[in-house]
Scaffold this active site. Sequence first.
Site, PDB file in Angstrom:
ATOM      1  N   LYS A   1      13.417 -54.347  -2.061  1.00  0.00           N
ATOM      2  CA  LYS A   1      13.208 -53.649  -3.321  1.00  0.00           C
ATOM      3  C   LYS A   1      14.546 -53.152  -3.848  1.00  0.00           C
ATOM      4  O   LYS A   1      15.549 -53.116  -3.124  1.00  0.00           O
ATOM      5  CB  LYS A   1      12.247 -52.473  -3.148  1.00  0.00           C
ATOM      6  CG  LYS A   1      12.771 -51.376  -2.223  1.00  0.00           C
ATOM      7  CD  LYS A   1      11.846 -50.154  -2.206  1.00  0.00           C
ATOM      8  CE  LYS A   1      11.923 -49.388  -3.500  1.00  0.00           C
ATOM      9  NZ  LYS A   1      11.154 -48.131  -3.476  1.00  0.00           N
TER      10      LYS A   1
ATOM     11  N   PRO B   1      21.426 -49.225  -6.108  1.00  0.00           N
ATOM     12  CA  PRO B   1      21.368 -50.657  -6.410  1.00  0.00           C
ATOM     13  C   PRO B   1      22.421 -51.453  -5.640  1.00  0.00           C
ATOM     14  O   PRO B   1      23.458 -50.924  -5.236  1.00  0.00           O
ATOM     15  CB  PRO B   1      21.634 -50.699  -7.927  1.00  0.00           C
ATOM     16  CG  PRO B   1      21.250 -49.345  -8.429  1.00  0.00           C
ATOM     17  CD  PRO B   1      21.617 -48.397  -7.321  1.00  0.00           C
ATOM     18  N   ASN B   2      22.133 -52.720  -5.443  1.00  0.00           N
ATOM     19  CA  ASN B   2      23.038 -53.663  -4.782  1.00  0.00           C
ATOM     20  C   ASN B   2      23.395 -53.250  -3.356  1.00  0.00           C
ATOM     21  O   ASN B   2      24.440 -53.642  -2.834  1.00  0.00           O
ATOM     22  CB  ASN B   2      24.322 -53.841  -5.614  1.00  0.00           C
ATOM     23  CG  ASN B   2      24.023 -54.335  -7.020  1.00  0.00           C
ATOM     24  OD1 ASN B   2      23.219 -55.245  -7.206  1.00  0.00           O
ATOM     25  ND2 ASN B   2      24.658 -53.711  -8.010  1.00  0.00           N
ATOM     26  N   ARG B   3      22.535 -52.451  -2.768  1.00  0.00           N
ATOM     27  CA  ARG B   3      22.727 -51.977  -1.387  1.00  0.00           C
ATOM     28  C   ARG B   3      23.988 -51.132  -1.209  1.00  0.00           C
ATOM     29  O   ARG B   3      24.482 -50.952  -0.101  1.00  0.00           O
ATOM     30  CB  ARG B   3      22.754 -53.152  -0.396  1.00  0.00           C
ATOM     31  CG  ARG B   3      21.419 -53.916  -0.330  1.00  0.00           C
ATOM     32  CD  ARG B   3      20.290 -52.967   0.082  1.00  0.00           C
ATOM     33  NE  ARG B   3      19.023 -53.636   0.331  1.00  0.00           N
ATOM     34  CZ  ARG B   3      18.038 -53.759  -0.562  1.00  0.00           C
ATOM     35  NH1 ARG B   3      18.195 -53.289  -1.796  1.00  0.00           N
ATOM     36  NH2 ARG B   3      16.897 -54.331  -0.237  1.00  0.00           N
ATOM     37  N   LEU B   4      24.522 -50.609  -2.305  1.00  0.00           N
ATOM     38  CA  LEU B   4      25.674 -49.693  -2.210  1.00  0.00           C
ATOM     39  C   LEU B   4      25.141 -48.261  -2.103  1.00  0.00           C
ATOM     40  O   LEU B   4      25.400 -47.403  -2.955  1.00  0.00           O
ATOM     41  CB  LEU B   4      26.604 -49.863  -3.416  1.00  0.00           C
ATOM     42  CG  LEU B   4      27.294 -51.225  -3.516  1.00  0.00           C
ATOM     43  CD1 LEU B   4      28.208 -51.271  -4.740  1.00  0.00           C
ATOM     44  CD2 LEU B   4      28.110 -51.509  -2.252  1.00  0.00           C
TER      45      LEU B   4
END
Length: 213
Positions: free
Chosen positions: A9, A190-193
Amino acid sequence: MENLHDKRKVYEKSQLIESEIKQNPIEQFRDWFLDASESSEVSEANAMAVSTVEEDGCPRTRMVLLKAYTHEGFIFYTNYDSRKGKAIESTHKACLHFFWPNLERQIIIKAELEKIAENLSDGYFHSRPKGSQLGAAVSPQSQVIPNKEFLEKKLKELEKQYENSEVPRPANWGGYIAKPYEIEFWQGRPNRLHDRIIYQLEDLDWKISRLAP
């Protein structure tokens, strides 16, 4: 084999930045805990995983309910003779973990544990429903029992014994306070950051750092 590669997600509900956080992690915990408690999407904000290390060196994790927190630490109750109780008495350490997926947040707490005062355990024990008190007295937690009926029979016996009197708190049941020396706050991004802010206790002061996601 079931492929779970696409089970993901996007995290984008909030952020965690240094200019907005509290300098004391207990105050930061309080803010996040209130958010979770007031959220209609979180059913049990005080549910936490408690991990201990057993004699074989393997961690063991179970869900427990946080019952109080103070400037000193986090309080929960258990059977002192249980597997978690024995592990705590051996190492005096545990890791607490809160996960509120609908808020895209988690908190990881490393702590030193010690028993709370007996009068505090007495007070909480007798604030519980009588059925819960009897359940604590009946169960030899973590021990092997012959069958389910063993507990049910014992419960009926104690219900009759204490029908018109107060249930005494078992000597092997009570509270622990987990005094933190490291607390990490994780906010999905977002973007796994993801945002990861860690507080580490150094000479009575809290050092604050950012960790790479």
